[in-house]
Motif scaffolding. Structure first.
Motif: not given
Length: 563
Positions: A148-170
């Motif tokens: 479904k990606a980029c079907k609404l508009a062809p140039d999805f640029r992602g969030a202008a805000f920042t997701y934070l996750g101090a306890n999500v560890i790779d």
């Protein structure tokens, strides 16, 4: 006129015992925040049922919607142009069709247009895996599993805000997958926003979606991030945590005191410098004092905004006071923001044909999620019957549905014709149906696990083929009344094998039901739960030959509480 020298006046005053004038303390710096949580892609206003502290009565209104949120924020920013909008997770995931049909891109774009700065990550941000979460953050069109990606508009640029996750560890790098915190300078004060998600995320997300990730203790991770933020000059610290609690007090009760739940225990272990905890996950509205600080939550779906005022000591930069006011977001209350209102209109126009497609005539306008005292709901019964009906050819005898997968009441228009959009609002996750073999003993274990979950009781919804009684006076793990369980009218046989269907989330042991993991011969039918519901509604339309009532007004007695 003879003028007396100032020095003589001072001497005279001292001789007379006058007290010296105390210096006037500098006025506190006011920093205004607005918070929301569990937006879940509700681009349009939706039903909000609440009890107000003003009159103690239950009210039902339409609330939320990005156009109304934008209007409110526009008005708030006229009062303070430096206002900071933040979130506490589950901004997307479990979303209505207008958002999910476009890979939730319109929700990300809309929240960015609202001027959101930061949000903790929520468990639903992981529904489609880490790659899709990172695509929503950074943009691009590759990797979205639904095509479904980029079907609404062809140039999805992602969030202008920042997701934070101090306890999500790779697990490979040993480092956070997302930034642990971010610092915003507001009116000369450095404010650190620290994000975390519930450590029990693995119990509420598909295991395959979080492979390679670890979710550590929330308080430990937040406190460690605070040390780093302080070293970078921050003097005010705000925790954004996707974990919550509940209270019986109204959503707008000032300084409520009855808050209970995991977030309270977490707050009690936080560094004392954290005076404000903005929470989510439990879909509750509250503004409480607990654990030595203020803990807020703004219900869900954009129905409520938490307006928060921090009073900052200008000398030390520390927080003197926190005042919170939860406000319902009513349509038309503030002048429109033309840009956001126009964006909503454009998304609706592109979505309208698919959303308005009729799928079935039904018996009544609303089928509710609300459970009775035993734990049954009319909507849960409907969906559990639908998944059995969709897999009857595989010999299925029993069906289960988790309440967390039912995201809204099933509401239709006055003509009693259900549309695709209305059905999809109930089941937005695109879960597939898994058929499996379970012994009677395993089925009994599943039922007992309803009271053994880490997050507390949550009743499974069951098909009409299953009946049992439970006794609230019996201990956890022994609540099911012996001899009461029936499958198609026959007593449950612990040694017998039964054919069972559940969504793929439950089949993996999700939502705190590990007994499902022990099932044998699992086969994913690739039938979506939504497809099963729509097909069942169509086959059981009122007046159809041999049709059962497709949407019962009240739960039938499948589960009985005896105490």
């Amino acid at each position: 006129m003879i003028k007396t020298p100032l020095c003589l006046l001072v001497v005279a005053c001292l001789a007379a015992g006058c007290a010296p004038l105390a210096p006037t303390p500098p006025a506190p710096i006011e920093i205004n925040l607005v918070a929301l949580n569990d937006f879940h892609g509700h681009l349009e206003a939706s039903k909000f049922v609440y009890t107000s502290a003003r009159d103690g009565k239950e009210n039902t209104i339409m609330a939320g919607g990005i156009d109304n949120l934008a209007a409110a924020l526009q008005a708030f920013r006229l009062e303070d142009k430096d206002l900071v909008l933040v979130g506490a997770g589950d901004l997307v995931g479990g979303t209505p069709a207008m958002s999910s049909m476009w890979a939730d891109e319109p929700s990300i774009v809309a929240l960015s247009m609202l001027g959101m700065k930061f949000s903790s990550v929520g468990n639903h941000e992981f529904d489609l895996g880490r790659a899709e979460l990172l695509r929503k953050q950074h943009g691009g069109c590759q990797g979205e599993p639904g095509g479904k990606a980029c079907k609404l508009a062809p140039d999805f640029r992602g969030a202008a805000f920042t997701y934070l996750g101090a306890n999500v560890i790779d697990k490979v790098t040993g480092k956070p997958l997302l930034p642990a915190f971010s610092i915003e300078q507001v009116k000369g004060v450095k404010v650190a926003f620290i994000g975390a998600v519930l450590k029990n995320t693995p119990s509420v997300v598909l295991a395959s979606s979080i492979e390679g990730l670890a979710f550590t203790d929330e308080a430990d991770a937040i406190n460690a991030a605070l040390v780093q933020a302080r070293a970078q000059g921050a003097s005010v610290f705000v925790a954004l945590i996707h974990e919550g609690g509940n209270t019986t007090e109204p959503f707008d009760q000032a300084d409520c005191t009855e808050l209970k739940g995991p977030v309270v225990g977490i707050a009690e272990r936080l560094d004392p410098a954290i005076r404000l905890v903005i929470s989510g996950h439990s879909h509750s509205g509250f503004q409480c004092k607990a654990g030595g600080r203020t803990i807020t939550q703004a219900q869900m779906g954009g129905h409520v905004l938490s307006r928060i005022k921090l009073s900052i000591d200008p000398a030390s930069g520390s927080v003197r006071d926190v005042v919170v006011r939860n406000v319902a977001v009513r349509p038309g209350e503030y002048p429109a923001d033309p840009k956001v209102a126009g964006y909503l209109a454009a998304v609706k126009a592109q979505s309208s044909a698919a959303l308005a497609r009729p799928v079935a005539r039904v018996a009544q306008r609303s089928t509710a999620r609300r459970m009775n005292d035993a734990g049954e709901s009319a909507l849960g019964n409907l969906v559990a019957d639908a998944v059995v009906d969709a897999t009857r050819a595989e010999g299925v005898q029993v069906g289960f549905m988790n309440m967390g997968g039912l995201r809204s009441d099933f509401d239709v228009s006055e003509n009693l014709v259900a549309t695709f959009g209305q059905a999809q609002a109930v089941l937005p996750f695109s879960n597939t149906l898994v058929v499996m073999d379970m012994t009677g003993a395993q089925l009994r274990a599943v039922l007992e696990q309803q009271w053994l979950r880490a997050s507390g009781r949550a009743m499974l919804q069951v098909s009409r083929s299953l009946y049992y009684q439970w006794d609230n006076a019996r201990p956890d793990g022994q609540r099911v009344v012996p001899g009461s369980v029936r499958i198609n009218g026959a007593p449950l046989d612990d040694a017998r094998t039964y054919k069972v269907v559940a969504n793929n989330f439950l089949a993996e042991g999700g939502d705190g039901y590990p007994a499902f993991r022990q099932a044998a011969n699992k086969a994913d039918t690739r039938i979506l739960d939504l497809e099963a519901l729509i097909g069942y509604l169509a086959r059981n339309q009122p007046g159809a030959a041999g049709a059962a009532l497709a949407a019962p007004a009240l739960p039938s007695a499948r589960i009985e509480r005896v105490n």
